[in-house]
Design a protein around this motif. Sequence first.
Motif, PDB file in Angstrom:
ATOM      1  N   GLN A 119      49.638 -19.836   2.479  1.00  0.00           N
ATOM      2  CA  GLN A 119      48.627 -20.200   1.499  1.00  0.00           C
ATOM      3  C   GLN A 119      48.165 -21.631   1.673  1.00  0.00           C
ATOM      4  O   GLN A 119      47.316 -22.099   0.926  1.00  0.00           O
ATOM      5  N   ALA A 120      48.714 -22.317   2.675  1.00  0.00           N
ATOM      6  CA  ALA A 120      48.411 -23.743   2.810  1.00  0.00           C
ATOM      7  C   ALA A 120      46.919 -24.011   2.966  1.00  0.00           C
ATOM      8  O   ALA A 120      46.366 -24.886   2.311  1.00  0.00           O
ATOM      9  N   ALA A 121      46.278 -23.231   3.846  1.00  0.00           N
ATOM     10  CA  ALA A 121      44.863 -23.495   4.085  1.00  0.00           C
ATOM     11  C   ALA A 121      44.059 -23.274   2.807  1.00  0.00           C
ATOM     12  O   ALA A 121      43.216 -24.103   2.428  1.00  0.00           O
ATOM     13  N   GLY A 122      44.330 -22.160   2.124  1.00  0.00           N
ATOM     14  CA  GLY A 122      43.583 -21.853   0.911  1.00  0.00           C
ATOM     15  C   GLY A 122      43.817 -22.875  -0.186  1.00  0.00           C
ATOM     16  O   GLY A 122      42.888 -23.300  -0.881  1.00  0.00           O
ATOM     17  N   VAL A 123      45.064 -23.287  -0.347  1.00  0.00           N
ATOM     18  CA  VAL A 123      45.370 -24.251  -1.402  1.00  0.00           C
ATOM     19  C   VAL A 123      44.766 -25.606  -1.068  1.00  0.00           C
ATOM     20  O   VAL A 123      44.247 -26.304  -1.938  1.00  0.00           O
ATOM     21  N   GLY A 124      44.804 -25.963   0.213  1.00  0.00           N
ATOM     22  CA  GLY A 124      44.187 -27.229   0.611  1.00  0.00           C
ATOM     23  C   GLY A 124      42.721 -27.245   0.247  1.00  0.00           C
ATOM     24  O   GLY A 124      42.197 -28.223  -0.317  1.00  0.00           O
ATOM     25  N   ARG A 125      42.056 -26.145   0.523  1.00  0.00           N
ATOM     26  CA  ARG A 125      40.632 -26.086   0.209  1.00  0.00           C
ATOM     27  C   ARG A 125      40.408 -26.106  -1.297  1.00  0.00           C
ATOM     28  O   ARG A 125      39.485 -26.746  -1.792  1.00  0.00           O
ATOM     29  N   ALA A 126      41.296 -25.416  -2.034  1.00  0.00           N
ATOM     30  CA  ALA A 126      41.135 -25.372  -3.496  1.00  0.00           C
ATOM     31  C   ALA A 126      41.287 -26.759  -4.112  1.00  0.00           C
ATOM     32  O   ALA A 126      40.508 -27.160  -4.982  1.00  0.00           O
ATOM     33  N   ILE A 127      42.284 -27.497  -3.666  1.00  0.00           N
ATOM     34  CA  ILE A 127      42.482 -28.844  -4.218  1.00  0.00           C
ATOM     35  C   ILE A 127      41.299 -29.732  -3.845  1.00  0.00           C
ATOM     36  O   ILE A 127      40.824 -30.545  -4.645  1.00  0.00           O
ATOM     37  N   MET A 128      40.797 -29.558  -2.625  1.00  0.00           N
ATOM     38  CA  MET A 128      39.627 -30.345  -2.233  1.00  0.00           C
ATOM     39  C   MET A 128      38.462 -30.038  -3.158  1.00  0.00           C
ATOM     40  O   MET A 128      37.756 -30.944  -3.613  1.00  0.00           O
ATOM     41  N   VAL A 183      51.369 -36.963  -1.879  1.00  0.00           N
ATOM     42  CA  VAL A 183      52.806 -37.183  -1.721  1.00  0.00           C
ATOM     43  C   VAL A 183      53.357 -35.984  -0.978  1.00  0.00           C
ATOM     44  O   VAL A 183      53.373 -34.883  -1.491  1.00  0.00           O
ATOM     45  N   GLY A 184      53.796 -36.196   0.236  1.00  0.00           N
ATOM     46  CA  GLY A 184      54.328 -35.076   1.007  1.00  0.00           C
ATOM     47  C   GLY A 184      53.385 -34.734   2.146  1.00  0.00           C
ATOM     48  O   GLY A 184      52.217 -34.448   1.911  1.00  0.00           O
ATOM     49  N   GLY A 185      53.922 -34.797   3.354  1.00  0.00           N
ATOM     50  CA  GLY A 185      53.056 -34.566   4.508  1.00  0.00           C
ATOM     51  C   GLY A 185      53.350 -33.276   5.241  1.00  0.00           C
ATOM     52  O   GLY A 185      53.070 -33.175   6.434  1.00  0.00           O
ATOM     53  N   GLY A 186      53.884 -32.295   4.553  1.00  0.00           N
ATOM     54  CA  GLY A 186      54.131 -31.009   5.193  1.00  0.00           C
ATOM     55  C   GLY A 186      52.823 -30.266   5.366  1.00  0.00           C
ATOM     56  O   GLY A 186      51.747 -30.848   5.293  1.00  0.00           O
ATOM     57  N   VAL A 187      52.919 -28.976   5.556  1.00  0.00           N
ATOM     58  CA  VAL A 187      51.686 -28.236   5.833  1.00  0.00           C
ATOM     59  C   VAL A 187      50.744 -28.280   4.630  1.00  0.00           C
ATOM     60  O   VAL A 187      49.523 -28.372   4.788  1.00  0.00           O
ATOM     61  N   MET A 188      51.291 -28.293   3.433  1.00  0.00           N
ATOM     62  CA  MET A 188      50.437 -28.331   2.234  1.00  0.00           C
ATOM     63  C   MET A 188      49.720 -29.662   2.138  1.00  0.00           C
ATOM     64  O   MET A 188      48.508 -29.744   1.973  1.00  0.00           O
ATOM     65  N   GLY A 189      50.475 -30.762   2.255  1.00  0.00           N
ATOM     66  CA  GLY A 189      49.864 -32.084   2.168  1.00  0.00           C
ATOM     67  C   GLY A 189      48.878 -32.323   3.292  1.00  0.00           C
ATOM     68  O   GLY A 189      47.805 -32.888   3.087  1.00  0.00           O
ATOM     69  N   SER A 190      49.233 -31.892   4.492  1.00  0.00           N
ATOM     70  CA  SER A 190      48.316 -32.094   5.619  1.00  0.00           C
ATOM     71  C   SER A 190      47.070 -31.257   5.457  1.00  0.00           C
ATOM     72  O   SER A 190      45.972 -31.695   5.818  1.00  0.00           O
ATOM     73  N   LEU A 246      51.098 -27.187  11.485  1.00  0.00           N
ATOM     74  CA  LEU A 246      51.340 -28.457  10.810  1.00  0.00           C
ATOM     75  C   LEU A 246      50.818 -29.620  11.627  1.00  0.00           C
ATOM     76  O   LEU A 246      50.086 -30.485  11.138  1.00  0.00           O
ATOM     77  N   PHE A 247      51.177 -29.622  12.913  1.00  0.00           N
ATOM     78  CA  PHE A 247      50.792 -30.787  13.709  1.00  0.00           C
ATOM     79  C   PHE A 247      49.313 -30.803  14.036  1.00  0.00           C
ATOM     80  O   PHE A 247      48.713 -31.868  14.164  1.00  0.00           O
ATOM     81  N   SER A 248      48.710 -29.616  14.133  1.00  0.00           N
ATOM     82  CA  SER A 248      47.259 -29.631  14.352  1.00  0.00           C
ATOM     83  C   SER A 248      46.547 -30.163  13.132  1.00  0.00           C
ATOM     84  O   SER A 248      45.620 -30.977  13.243  1.00  0.00           O
ATOM     85  N   LEU A 249      46.989 -29.710  11.952  1.00  0.00           N
ATOM     86  CA  LEU A 249      46.357 -30.201  10.728  1.00  0.00           C
ATOM     87  C   LEU A 249      46.552 -31.704  10.605  1.00  0.00           C
ATOM     88  O   LEU A 249      45.629 -32.452  10.275  1.00  0.00           O
ATOM     89  N   ARG A 250      47.773 -32.135  10.878  1.00  0.00           N
ATOM     90  CA  ARG A 250      48.073 -33.551  10.726  1.00  0.00           C
ATOM     91  C   ARG A 250      47.264 -34.394  11.714  1.00  0.00           C
ATOM     92  O   ARG A 250      46.663 -35.413  11.354  1.00  0.00           O
ATOM     93  N   ARG A 251      47.229 -33.926  12.950  1.00  0.00           N
ATOM     94  CA  ARG A 251      46.506 -34.661  13.976  1.00  0.00           C
ATOM     95  C   ARG A 251      45.022 -34.730  13.652  1.00  0.00           C
ATOM     96  O   ARG A 251      44.379 -35.766  13.806  1.00  0.00           O
ATOM     97  N   LYS A 252      44.501 -33.612  13.185  1.00  0.00           N
ATOM     98  CA  LYS A 252      43.071 -33.593  12.872  1.00  0.00           C
ATOM     99  C   LYS A 252      42.780 -34.473  11.664  1.00  0.00           C
ATOM    100  O   LYS A 252      41.771 -35.174  11.631  1.00  0.00           O
TER     101      LYS A 252
END
Lengths: 553, 447
Positions: free
Chosen positions: A512-521, A141-148, A294-300
Amino acid sequence: MFYVLRTCSRHPGKYRGAEWSQVWSTCSYGGRKWGRRGVTTSTRTFCPPQESQSSRKIQQNKEQERENQYENPYQSKKPEYQRDQYDNPWQRTVGILSNDIKNYFAGIRLMFRHISGLQGDPVPDQVPKLTWPSHCDVLVVGGGVMGSSIAYHLKERALQGLNVVVVEEDSCYKRASTGLSVGGIRQQFSVPENIQLSQYGVEFLRQSPKLLAIEGMDPPRVQFHPHGYLSLASEAGLNQLEENYKLQVEMGAKLKFMHAEELKNTFPWLNTDGIEAGVLGLENEGWFDPWDLLFSLRRKAISLGAQYVNGKVTGLKCKDLDDVILEVHYSSPIKNLNSAEVTLPNGEKRSITFAVLVIAAGAWSGEVGHLVGIGDGKGIMAVPIPVEPRKRYVYCVHAPEGPGLDAPLVIDPNGTYFRREGLGGLYLCGQSPEENDEPPIDDLEVDETFFMNNVWPTIANRVPSFENLKLKTSWAGYYDYNTFDQNGIIGLHPLFSNMFIATGFTGHGIQQAAGVGRAIMECILEGKYCTINLERFGFERILMNEPLFEKNI
Amino acid sequence: MLKFLVFNLVLMGFVSNWSLIQVGLSMMCFMGLLMMNHDFCSFCLGYMMSVDYLSYILIVLSVWIVMLMVFSSTVVKKMGNFCVGFLSVNLILLMVLVLTFSSVNYLMFYISFESSLVPMLVLILGWGYQPERIQAGIYMLFYTLFASLPLLVSLLSLYKSEGSLNMGLLLSGVIGYQGTSLLWYFCSVLAFMVKLPLFMFHLWLPKAHVEAPVAGSMVLAGVLLKLGGYGLIRILGVFSEVNKMFCWVWVSLGILGGVIVSLMCLRQVDMKSLIAYSSVAHMGLVLSGLVVMGGWGLNGAVVVMVGHGLCSSGLFCLANMVYERLGSRSLMISKGLLNVMPNMGLWWFLLVAGNMAAPPTLNLMGEISLIISVVSWSKLIMFSVGMLSFFSACYTLYMYSLSQHGLFLNALFSCCSGKVVEYFVLLMHSVPLNIMIVKGSLILCDL
């Protein structure tokens, strides 16, 4: 056999580049691999600002900039979903078969158009609609940098193995904190996990041209300026600064502790009255372009197969467990969420069933929590997700005699910060207002008197050449402010067994977006934190009333 | 066989009553099993239908699987998702299947063979999870449909040249092995190759399985693939000369395709598609055993068909049980299940043992017979058959271990370890699978 022929004959005319990851799987679990026949391109699911340079962001008003990109009417059309959610199975069968046939011929027509080189826009009616993802494995839920970032890390590890859907209310990200942030990244924290997250964040930024590259499209340009942060401390905060400095050096950060004399020598433009010492980040600190990230993460993520849905989550339903009774504590029943109701921009309501939910809704995560009653019940349910939007202003000023190219992002002892922006003598600055002086959050209007009364005096005092600056433009953005301890909340909710929370970063989410994304994964796929242990950031600390404060100077 | 059809038609009148249909189908199973003591000639003759040992065992299998389908589709009943339509589609499918297996006339066989597609399609597209995504409708329908049109042409020319399409009267077969006979042979056999499915024509199967509801997957894996095998057994007798020339095509595609598909199984992340690919591998072996036209091959094919029907169908039931609880079929999320559902671990293991042809399952007997038949045709193929068996054990253990052992998803607190109806369904799958090897003569042909 047919598969090979079809792949070769897919793009007989123009080479449009691959919109999907280079890894193929014959049995596409979630993909619409069979076709360009009738399937939308990934570029149509968002309105990308192709060149998201910071200077443009500042020079134009953001709203106007987005208006200019709607030149192509094809792109401005909001994605439509096929109205094939018939309940009646007979109708559904007939509907699916007829849609298949229609899409097939529409795709063939599209293909012929490219072969014959026609450049005209296809008639919108002929363009087939998207398929609504009514089932997915992970719903973000949420497509910002964290969600992406979460979607990207999940899809990158799982590829076709997980079906990830990201629900984003505003595909232009007008109110999202990501785009409106100043984009700084630093390691000067007092909580060790924060330092580790930022370190991974910088590594990710450095690797982003390789990690987030898509064949056939421009690589990401996050424009990381590694000029460092300079945290200044007065006499009152000197001890804390030294303690923090020791911890940061222990964690591997490259910093330089400078007393007032040295500061004056290194930065002649700095007025060191009242400053005892400062810590300068020599490596892995600086600022970057958050839009591009944000857009690179989203696009990828989209190219790897994640699906972005433009809508708002307005309801969450629990699974009806009629065969087990699960209770934790003071008869708080454990629930398993299984379906979300999404309201599309045109008012339609559709539902998505999922196995795992991740709330990365930024400033509005508290609201999403209220959808299932977090905060409205008794016992553990009485504790809401303590995240609310807080407005913060960012001012862009022009100072012709300002600090110059080597200026780091300077943080004054009272919290005011400024950094250089571009090469034309522009600077971004701001300050967090006092607790009882919080601006209203209903809109994103900027209060210039705050600049005049609070920010300017401080930065003019700190850097005398800022006396004669001119305020060029300003904007406001929301912090996803964690009212409990201003640090992120990451992890499972104790009562909702499949709900992950990743929000509340209060201004340092972008780093912290990249780190948190990896942690949730890692949490989802491996059941535990493998690289950075973020257990201390769990929701439980709010229940146990153990705040994890950043010890600011 | 009329007794089955009339019973079926009468049951269709009572579709509004779910439990009555469950009981009725169980009674139909019982009725079918009563005739188990046949003497391997044609029996139940009448009204253009007759049954011999092969048709009989497949009819019993169809009724068995359809009964278990209804028992395992409790979600349809609970959600109230058009139960009446669902049950009527199932019963129509059963009727068509019984007609197919019991028909004496090739044309009637063909017509029922094609008609089984329609209820199947409605079942998959109507009650599936998200069939819109995969465009599987076109795939499944047109693969089978287009491949079987040549079969119709070949049957009609058979009628013209022989004067009758009765299965018993066409034993002389098509003479000659070049020119027209060649084309004739390939036209007739193609439909069944796609249905089986053979390696190069198998793409529709994983798509159909992934999006089908549990009932659809069960009947698809359990019975519909056997239609291909059954049709082959009936039609190969007519084209025996041409077949002797070209069986190497089918054997190679079957065995080597099976090896390739087994390797692909090791890369799957969706439970259902893993089981679907394993069906392709099994059927490849069945096909190879059949086309070498030996007694061992014929027996082995029939035994593996029955065993695989029970085993795959049971595995699909288990995958669905996991999906119902966890909400996802992906092996990356539904893993470590032994921690949360230890009771199901027993059923997982029993059915997984069946999939890899471990003793004492029926699949063991069948696979041994098939290996004997294929190796007797060419010794060199021993390597590929060995690899096929080995990899089948590989991916089966991989699936079992990945889904059962290890850390479980921490987003799952607990779930029900098995309801009685689920135990019943799985019991009914594994007991015949394990017990029938003791009296193999129930299925083996008395040549």
